[in-house]
Enzyme design. Structure first.
Site, PDB file in Angstrom:
ATOM      1  N   GLU A  39       1.503  -9.351  -0.998  1.00  0.00           N
ATOM      2  CA  GLU A  39       1.643  -8.351   0.069  1.00  0.00           C
ATOM      3  C   GLU A  39       1.527  -8.994   1.450  1.00  0.00           C
ATOM      4  O   GLU A  39       0.819  -8.495   2.331  1.00  0.00           O
ATOM      5  CB  GLU A  39       0.615  -7.231  -0.110  1.00  0.00           C
ATOM      6  CG  GLU A  39       0.797  -6.488  -1.434  1.00  0.00           C
ATOM      7  CD  GLU A  39      -0.110  -5.274  -1.621  1.00  0.00           C
ATOM      8  OE1 GLU A  39      -1.220  -5.277  -1.065  1.00  0.00           O
ATOM      9  OE2 GLU A  39       0.304  -4.338  -2.319  1.00  0.00           O
TER      10      GLU A  39
ATOM     11  N   ASP B 262      -0.695  -0.666 -10.236  1.00  0.00           N
ATOM     12  CA  ASP B 262      -1.653  -0.601  -9.143  1.00  0.00           C
ATOM     13  C   ASP B 262      -2.503   0.664  -9.214  1.00  0.00           C
ATOM     14  O   ASP B 262      -2.229   1.625  -8.508  1.00  0.00           O
ATOM     15  CB  ASP B 262      -0.882  -0.633  -7.809  1.00  0.00           C
ATOM     16  CG  ASP B 262      -1.800  -0.834  -6.626  1.00  0.00           C
ATOM     17  OD1 ASP B 262      -2.970  -1.154  -6.844  1.00  0.00           O
ATOM     18  OD2 ASP B 262      -1.328  -0.678  -5.489  1.00  0.00           O
TER      19      ASP B 262
ATOM     20  N   GLU C 267      -8.107   5.761  -4.526  1.00  0.00           N
ATOM     21  CA  GLU C 267      -6.885   5.600  -3.745  1.00  0.00           C
ATOM     22  C   GLU C 267      -5.743   6.463  -4.269  1.00  0.00           C
ATOM     23  O   GLU C 267      -5.105   7.174  -3.509  1.00  0.00           O
ATOM     24  CB  GLU C 267      -6.476   4.120  -3.757  1.00  0.00           C
ATOM     25  CG  GLU C 267      -5.159   3.863  -3.046  1.00  0.00           C
ATOM     26  CD  GLU C 267      -4.752   2.401  -3.063  1.00  0.00           C
ATOM     27  OE1 GLU C 267      -5.516   1.571  -3.584  1.00  0.00           O
ATOM     28  OE2 GLU C 267      -3.661   2.103  -2.549  1.00  0.00           O
TER      29      GLU C 267
HETATM   30  O1  GCW Z   1      -3.435  -0.822  -4.101  1.00  0.00           O
HETATM   31  C1  GCW Z   1      -3.024  -1.678  -3.109  1.00  0.00           C
HETATM   32  C2  GCW Z   1      -3.535  -1.045  -1.879  1.00  0.00           C
HETATM   33  C3  GCW Z   1      -3.735  -2.016  -0.765  1.00  0.00           C
HETATM   34  C4  GCW Z   1      -4.625  -3.135  -1.286  1.00  0.00           C
HETATM   35  C5  GCW Z   1      -3.910  -3.807  -2.440  1.00  0.00           C
HETATM   36  C6  GCW Z   1      -4.759  -4.868  -3.109  1.00  0.00           C
HETATM   37  C7  GCW Z   1      -6.334  -4.310  -0.121  1.00  0.00           C
HETATM   38  O2  GCW Z   1      -2.668  -0.014  -1.509  1.00  0.00           O
HETATM   39  O3  GCW Z   1      -4.339  -1.321   0.288  1.00  0.00           O
HETATM   40  O4  GCW Z   1      -4.973  -4.038  -0.292  1.00  0.00           O
HETATM   41  O5  GCW Z   1      -3.623  -2.887  -3.432  1.00  0.00           O
HETATM   42  O6  GCW Z   1      -5.397  -4.547  -4.093  1.00  0.00           O
HETATM   43  O7  GCW Z   1      -4.792  -5.989  -2.639  1.00  0.00           O
END
Ligand code: GCW
Length: 824
Positions: free
Chosen positions: A293, A372, A400
């Site tokens: 990311e 995720d 989340e």
């Molecule tokens: O789930 C995603 C989140 C990001 C997060 C990333 C991760 C900290 O939306 O906000 O970043 O995973 O786990 O690295």
């Protein structure tokens, strides 16, 4: 005197509970308890443990116990195994306890009745103290206790995604308890209180800053501030770790490179680790998110994740620290047109080839599912593949994708499914919890990490009932064999007392909540179906499609789901050991709850449930949304049985959830109806009895607006009141028979101004309110859609029902619909 006592009692009864004490409430317990606390040893953790037991006894019995350092009658003795044997030879031999483990027992020594809290080490004494307190709080007879307990794994950590500016990534309980304005906060009281909570469930490590790490965290200027956090953690046996930015040697170190193979970079990390250990001798280690990311990583120099991990691990090694390398690495610019591309494959594809190349003090941290943190995912196949690599399993306490602590969603039942899942590595029993703990492959290290993101809200997570998740994470990391129900009961007893009605009602709500949440959000393994591009909160079905993020659901007019089979799909299923792969590949065996994660199927496909996909989705969404209405009713029955302030806070959230579950239900069902063209055999989807759309009311001042995505508003539209200093009105005539009705006003509350609303019937003003909640959006959509419900309103035929709103700032006082239904 009597009077004064009474007054005191009344005052303490009236004291509103804020939730800050979490499950450590220490209310009066009608059991005889020891009146003396004896401590052998001066280790900070043993001192903290003895103090805690005193504090608890004072709460339970109403009387502060005496403290002693020699044996007396009716006492509870705290000591490490070694000092216990020194002081009282022959009492017990606890040589077989593991690090952090404890023993609780009772005996009569030289005519004195004694309870023992002992540990393999000083941290073990702390864990034992909290376990002993837990038994007392649950109303058990501690005079008969004889319990020995070892943690399932050495690593039991939480990660906090706190930014140094005080915000928290995916945090829903207020700002950071650690940071503000790029500094550590002056008052670390909450930090210490948090460590105490963590310690009470056996958590022994906390990474205090976001994995999307600010390089400043490692600067020489900042590190002494970090050391202050480590100090407040220390008495509680919680070790501090830091997330680091892989480019640090360049960004803050003055080098022109961060290549892991460059000698200067190696030296830089060594020197940095040495510097940290001078300040924080018990520093736990680093957490690294690299090449993910947009984060810097070894790919910049064509190096591997193993090279990157080992670089940092070797700097930490002489000090006993560990390096946790996040396995959450995937391409977020993937080509959605390519039917063979699959984000679910990424963790395995990236890390399986490196199995065996990581040093012994490296752990690869694997998210439980391959995507995720969705409301349901299959277990990550990488877990079964790292036979020569230490791992930690990453779970998410912060909700989340599971309602952001506005929805009740107790995650222990989901975690249990993950922990107990048998991956059948080598066709043998290999449950996930044993693999990640390091047992299956005989690894030196392993464990569990929960992303917690507590904040400055008095109740830590924003929702009092969400604290069951923090509690459950710790308990499961210690003992994965506990059931979700046992844990919910323990937590409820400690948090709300032992009244049977309370215990059974709250435990029941917690246990039902995840399946209910899943039931009105993403079905059949499709993922949560939230807006993945923004808040990850309300419905946003197609946000998953046609972009590089790879959370595709591949829906069209004919069918839905990702084909991940080996035969015709992305081949993801082939990453599992043979038996598991066979189960998922075969439609006959693939469980309904994951079928659209694994297969692309027509809407008319008949599931094991005997229903078509489309009908299953309609049914599950109507059932779950109804169950969410019942949550509020079930909670209401507890009025008077728990303290008023907590009752009201939770009531508020559950009322909101009941409404938002309907937003979800309607969005998913309307979207599916349109996409598939197949009606609901029960006639519900697309039909809304008693509902009048704002856009079809008699409007004055309002403008009709399209809402994006369309499924987030009833009829795809809302009305907005845009002219400043204006009041807009929307009205319609009630055509039903006279009687008692519930009236729902569904409106939008955007996070940018506080519009005012009013509901009138005839000349009666029924309710006036301000839209001042803080939903995660400035737009009209499923994040901001919310409601006010008025119950038992007497209506006459032909009365005029009228909503008024006036905008404020950028909040246009938008209205979606009004629903009038006979009161139930
Ligand atoms: O789930 C995603 C989140 C990001 C997060 C990333 C991760 C900290 O939306 O906000 O970043 O995973 O786990 O690295």
């Amino acid at each position: 005197m009597r009077r004064a006592l009474w007054l005191l009692m009344l005052v303490s009864l009236a004291k509103a509970e804020t939730g800050r004490e979490a499950w450590l409430r220490y209310r009066a317990i009608p059991t005889p308890l020891p009146s003396v606390v004896v401590r052998f040893g001066d280790e900070p953790e043993v001192i903290a443990a003895a103090k805690e037991v005193s504090r608890a006894l004072e709460g339970f019995s109403g009387k502060a116990p005496l403290s002693r350092q020699s044996l007396v009658d009716n006492s509870v003795v705290l000591a490490t195994a070694r000092s216990l044997t020194n002081h009282l030879p022959g009492v017990s031999s606890l040589t077989d306890l593991e690090a952090g483990g404890y023993w609780l027992g009772t005996s009569t020594v030289k005519g004195k009745r004694v309870s023992f809290i002992s540990g393999s080490d000083s941290a073990g004494v702390l864990h034992g103290a909290f376990a002993w307190i837990r038994h007392v709080a649950a109303g058990e007879n501690v005079a008969r206790l004889n319990e020995k307990s070892d943690p399932a794994a050495p690593i039991r950590w939480v990660n906090e995604w706190d930014n140094l500016d005080g915000t928290i990534e995916r945090g829903y309980g207020g700002r950071s308890i650690f940071f503000e304005n790029n500094n550590v906060v002056a008052d670390l009281t909450r930090g210490g209180e948090y460590a105490r909570l963590l310690s009470s469930v056996g958590i022994n490590g906390c990474t205090v800053n976001n994995v999307n790490a600010n390089p400043r965290a490692l600067t020489s200027e900042f590190l002494p501030q970090i050391a202050r956090i480590a100090e407040v953690f220390r008495p509680w046996g919680v070790k501090l770790s830091l997330s680091v930015d892989f480019a640090s040697p360049k960004t803050i170190g003055g080098l022109d490179t961060f290549d892991p193979e460059d000698g200067r970079v190696v030296e830089w990390w060594k020197a940095k680790a040495d510097e940290i250990y001078r300040l924080i001798p018990d520093f736990a280690g680093f957490v690294l998110k690299a090449d993910s990311e947009g984060r810097a990583g070894p790919a910049t120099y064509g190096r591997t994740h193993a090279q990157a991990a080992n670089l940092l691990a070797r700097a930490l090694k002489p000090h006993g620290g560990v390096l946790v390398y996040r396995g959450f690495v995937y391409d977020h610019h993937a080509d959605w047109r390519d039917l063979k591309k699959d984000r679910a494959r990424a963790a395995y594809d990236n890390f399986q080839p490196l199995n065996g190349q990581f040093d012994d003090n490296v752990l690869v941290q694997v998210k439980y599912g391959p995507i995720d943190f969705q409301a349901r995912e299959p277990v990550s196949p990488l877990i079964g593949a790292l036979s020569k690599t230490n791992q930690t399993l990453e779970l998410q306490i912060t909700q989340e994708y599971t309602g952001q602590q506005r929805h009740l969603c107790y995650l222990a039942p989901m975690w249990k499914q993950v922990l107990d899942f048998d991956l059948r590595v080598g066709n043998e029993r290999t449950p996930v919890n044993e693999i990640v703990a390091g047992k299956t492959f005989r690894r030196p290290l392993g464990g569990f990490v929960g992303v917690a993101n507590v904040g400055r809200d008095e109740n830590w997570l924003g929702h009092d009932l969400a604290m069951a998740n923090l509690y459950a994470f710790g308990r499961l990391a210690w003992q994965p064999s506990l059931s979700a129900e046992e844990i919910a009961q323990e937590w409820t007893r400690q948090s709300f007392g032992n009244d049977k009605r309370v215990v059974s009602a709250i435990t029941g709500l917690e246990l039902d909540s995840w399946r209910v949440y899943e039931g009105y959000t993403g079905p059949l393994g499709l993922g949560t179906l939230t807006d993945i591009l923004r808040g990850h909160y309300g419905p946003g079905i197609e946000s998953a499609e046609r972009n590089g993020w790879g959370q595709w659901i591949r829906a069209d007019h004919e069918g839905i789901g990702m084909d991940r089979t080996v035969a015709t799909g992305t081949g993801f299923i082939g990453q599992y050991p043979r038996e598991v792969a066979h189960m998922y590949e075969s439609l006959r065996e693939c469980p309904d709850e994951l079928v659209l994660f694994m297969h692309h199927l027509p809407y008319t496909y008949v599931l094991h449930s005997g229903k078509t996909i489309v009908q299953d989705v309609y049914d599950s969404h109507y059932q779950a949304a109804e169950a969410a209405q019942q949550f509020a009713i079930r909670w209401k029955a507890l009025e008077g049985l728990i303290d008023e302030a907590t009752f009201a806070r939770v009531m508020n959230r559950l009322d909101y959830q009941a409404g938002h579950a309907i937003v979800w239900r309607d969005a998913i069902c309307s979207w599916l109806l349109k996409e598939s063209g197949i009606p609901d055999s029960k006639g519900r989807a697309g039909h809304f009895p008693g509902r009048t759309e704002a856009e079809s009311m008699t409007l004055s001042g309002y403008t009709v607006k399209d809402v994006t995505p369309w499924e987030d508003a009833s009829g795809g539209k809302a009305v907005t009141c845009e002219a400043p200093n204006q009041k807009c009105t929307a009205s319609f005539t009630f055509a039903g028979t006279p009687g008692l009705y519930d009236i729902v006003v569904q409106y939008f509350d955007v996070n940018d101004g506080e519009a005012r609303f009013q509901l009138n019937v005839g000349d009666r003003v029924l309710r006036a309110w301000i839209a001042n909640d803080h939903f995660p959006t400035k737009a009209l959509n499923g994040d901001s859609s919310t409601r006010v419900t008025l119950r038992k309103v007497r209506l006459k035929t032909n009365e005029i029902i009228k909503v008024e709103s006036s905008p404020d700032g950028n909040d246009p006082g938008a209205l979606d619909y009004v629903e009038v239904m006979p009161s139930r």
